[in-house]
Design a protein around this motif. Structure first.
Motif, PDB file in Angstrom:
ATOM      1  N   LEU A 265      23.620  28.575  16.390  1.00  0.00           N
ATOM      2  CA  LEU A 265      23.417  28.385  14.814  1.00  0.00           C
ATOM      3  C   LEU A 265      24.761  28.949  14.035  1.00  0.00           C
ATOM      4  O   LEU A 265      25.207  29.093  12.851  1.00  0.00           O
ATOM      5  N   ALA A 266      25.419  30.156  14.863  1.00  0.00           N
ATOM      6  CA  ALA A 266      26.757  30.854  14.694  1.00  0.00           C
ATOM      7  C   ALA A 266      27.625  29.637  14.418  1.00  0.00           C
ATOM      8  O   ALA A 266      28.429  29.695  13.211  1.00  0.00           O
ATOM      9  N   PHE A 267      27.934  28.773  15.054  1.00  0.00           N
ATOM     10  CA  PHE A 267      28.852  27.899  15.042  1.00  0.00           C
ATOM     11  C   PHE A 267      28.417  26.874  13.854  1.00  0.00           C
ATOM     12  O   PHE A 267      29.307  26.707  13.115  1.00  0.00           O
ATOM     13  N   LEU A 268      27.243  26.528  13.677  1.00  0.00           N
ATOM     14  CA  LEU A 268      26.900  25.678  12.338  1.00  0.00           C
ATOM     15  C   LEU A 268      26.771  26.576  11.380  1.00  0.00           C
ATOM     16  O   LEU A 268      27.269  25.853  10.362  1.00  0.00           O
ATOM     17  N   ILE A 269      26.771  27.732  11.285  1.00  0.00           N
ATOM     18  CA  ILE A 269      26.825  28.382  10.045  1.00  0.00           C
ATOM     19  C   ILE A 269      28.550  28.457   9.466  1.00  0.00           C
ATOM     20  O   ILE A 269      28.628  28.370   8.325  1.00  0.00           O
ATOM     21  N   ALA A 270      29.342  28.629  10.538  1.00  0.00           N
ATOM     22  CA  ALA A 270      30.653  28.766  10.320  1.00  0.00           C
ATOM     23  C   ALA A 270      31.052  27.287   9.707  1.00  0.00           C
ATOM     24  O   ALA A 270      32.014  27.150   8.874  1.00  0.00           O
TER      25      ALA A 270
END
Length: 452
Positions: A439-444
């Protein structure tokens, strides 16, 4: 007599208001004894740390950095162990490294940790085997076991909660200050879970880029790059049990006002933000940054009045507005709120809580959340802020560094039949380690699409 501020406010003036989400303690004398004892114990955090976080949140409100707030739904006294704390700090650090690398702005880490021991409930009581007992409200108030004795509110747990929070915070500080955040060790990055994800190659390249950048900096530096192994980390919890938070609210030398010294940031829940209620009365008098959960049911006018009450001087970095609308309601409810707050000139930090509005139960009555629904609300929030010319500066996630099976979906494709494998939560379902990093990767990616 305690000195008072803001129209006779004091750390205990909330007692004159209607109190929600806090059961009655049967032994009032013991409660007063424990309250007095807690009031005399050393603070868990300092006013300097609180002010430092507020300054960083002011940068977030100005669009210059990003807030990552996350952790357990409800911490357990029994799970204050080194592996649990290590795993939580690890996932928070790695998520922040992903965001920093991809977004190119500072990321401030605030954990739901070292005090997240109380939870609001829809009902005061529940029926177990034909007997009505108190609902579990978190370890700060009662025990999880479904017996009449375990569920009785016990003020001794205020003292135990303080000590558990202190142990957690002490270990967190040691880890964050001395090497655990060291980027020199790429073996800490676990990527197997991304193998089946469409973004695997990008993720792999990002981790490789981070480690190469660290090696390059060390190769040209005549001395060890010490700040590569240190990381700022702040704590937060929902200030639900006002006895606990009020006891640790005090004045400090050479500073104006009162500080809640049990955490760097505390937040006001969706069920306790009544303007005339006890929780708002308490929150209006403290100097800490304040999170405000906003979601259905709410009104724009009441939210504006609440922000004005909590931050009448319009101090930047003071209010973190945490939207928890749900994927099906956010497009109708968020835009009018953004416009109204812009019109009033409130310098809030906008944060998205995509967890609470997207909870559902399976056919087997297992509470869960769908990773795709969580991502959908995050995408909608970014898109709305982009369209309104506003800055979404943070996310608020219920998550853990352990590989639990509580939320369905994500790169591994966990389905409802797999929820029973390692379902550990004491209240709401959390993203596991793998889902959190994904999710962190997709938020970025969403942030870059909106602001680069």
């Amino acid at each position: 007599m305690e000195k008072t501020i803001k129209n006779t406010w004091s750390p205990t003036s909330w007692k004159e208001k209607t109190v929600k989400q806090l059961p009655t303690y049967s032994n009032s004398e013991l409660l007063e004894e424990n309250y007095s004892q807690l009031k005399g114990l050393p603070p868990l955090v300092t006013s300097w740390e609180i002010e430092a976080l507020k300054a960083k949140l002011a940068e977030v409100s100005a669009g210059k950095s990003f807030l990552l707030q996350g952790g357990d739904c409800a911490e357990s006294f029994d799970l204050v162990t080194s592996p649990k704390i290590v795993n939580m700090l690890k996932v928070m650090l790695q998520m922040s490294f992903i965001l920093i690398h991809e977004m190119g702005v500072p990321v401030h880490r605030v954990g739901r940790i070292a005090g997240q021991y109380a939870k609001p409930r829809s009902n005061d009581f529940e029926n177990v085997n034909g007997k009505e007992i108190h609902s579990y409200r978190g370890d700060l108030i009662n025990r999880f076991e479904a017996t009449e004795e375990a569920r009785m509110p016990d003020s001794n747990r205020l003292i135990e909660g303080y000590h558990k929070a202190g142990l957690t915070l002490n270990f967190l500080r040691a880890l964050a200050d001395e090497g655990f955040a060291d980027l020199r060790h790429p073996e800490q990055w676990e990527m197997d879970f991304m193998l089946n994800n469409e973004y695997y190659k990008e993720y792999e390249a990002m981790v490789d880029s981070i480690t190469k950048a660290v090696r390059f900096m060390e190769s040209i530096s005549p001395t060890r790059v010490n700040n590569l192994q240190k990381a700022d980390f702040y704590t937060s919890h929902e200030a639900l049990n006002l006895y606990y938070d009020a006891a640790q609210t005090r004045q400090v030398p050479r500073k104006t006002g009162f500080f809640n010294l049990s955490a760097h940031m505390v937040w006001l829940g969706n069920r306790t933000r009544d303007l005339d209620g006890a929780h708002v009365e308490y929150f209006r008098g403290i100097q800490n940054p304040i999170g405000v959960k906003v979601g259905p049911p709410f009104t724009v006018d009441e939210t504006l009045r609440l922000i004005e009450t909590l931050n009448p001087t319009h101090e930047a970095g003071k209010i973190v507005l945490i939207g928890r609308f749900g994927k099906d309601k956010i497009e109708d409810q968020l835009p009018p709120l953004i416009r109204a707050i812009r019109k009033e000139g409130f310098p809030v930090v906008w944060s998205s809580d995509p967890m609470h509005g997207n909870t559902f139960s399976t056919e087997d009555a297992v509470k869960t959340r769908n990773f795709d629904h969580i991502l959908e609300e995050i995408k909608s929030s970014f898109a709305i802020h982009r369209a309104e010319g506003s800055y979404l500066g943070g996310v608020h996630l219920e998550m853990t560094g352990d590989n639990v099976t509580e939320c369905v979906g994500g790169a591994e494709g966990l389905n409802e039949s797999g929820l029973g494998h390692n379902y550990e939560t004491f209240c709401d379902p959390r993203l596991n380690y793998q889902q959190s990093l994904e999710l962190a990767f997709l938020i970025a990616k969403e942030w870059k699409q909106s602001y680069l």
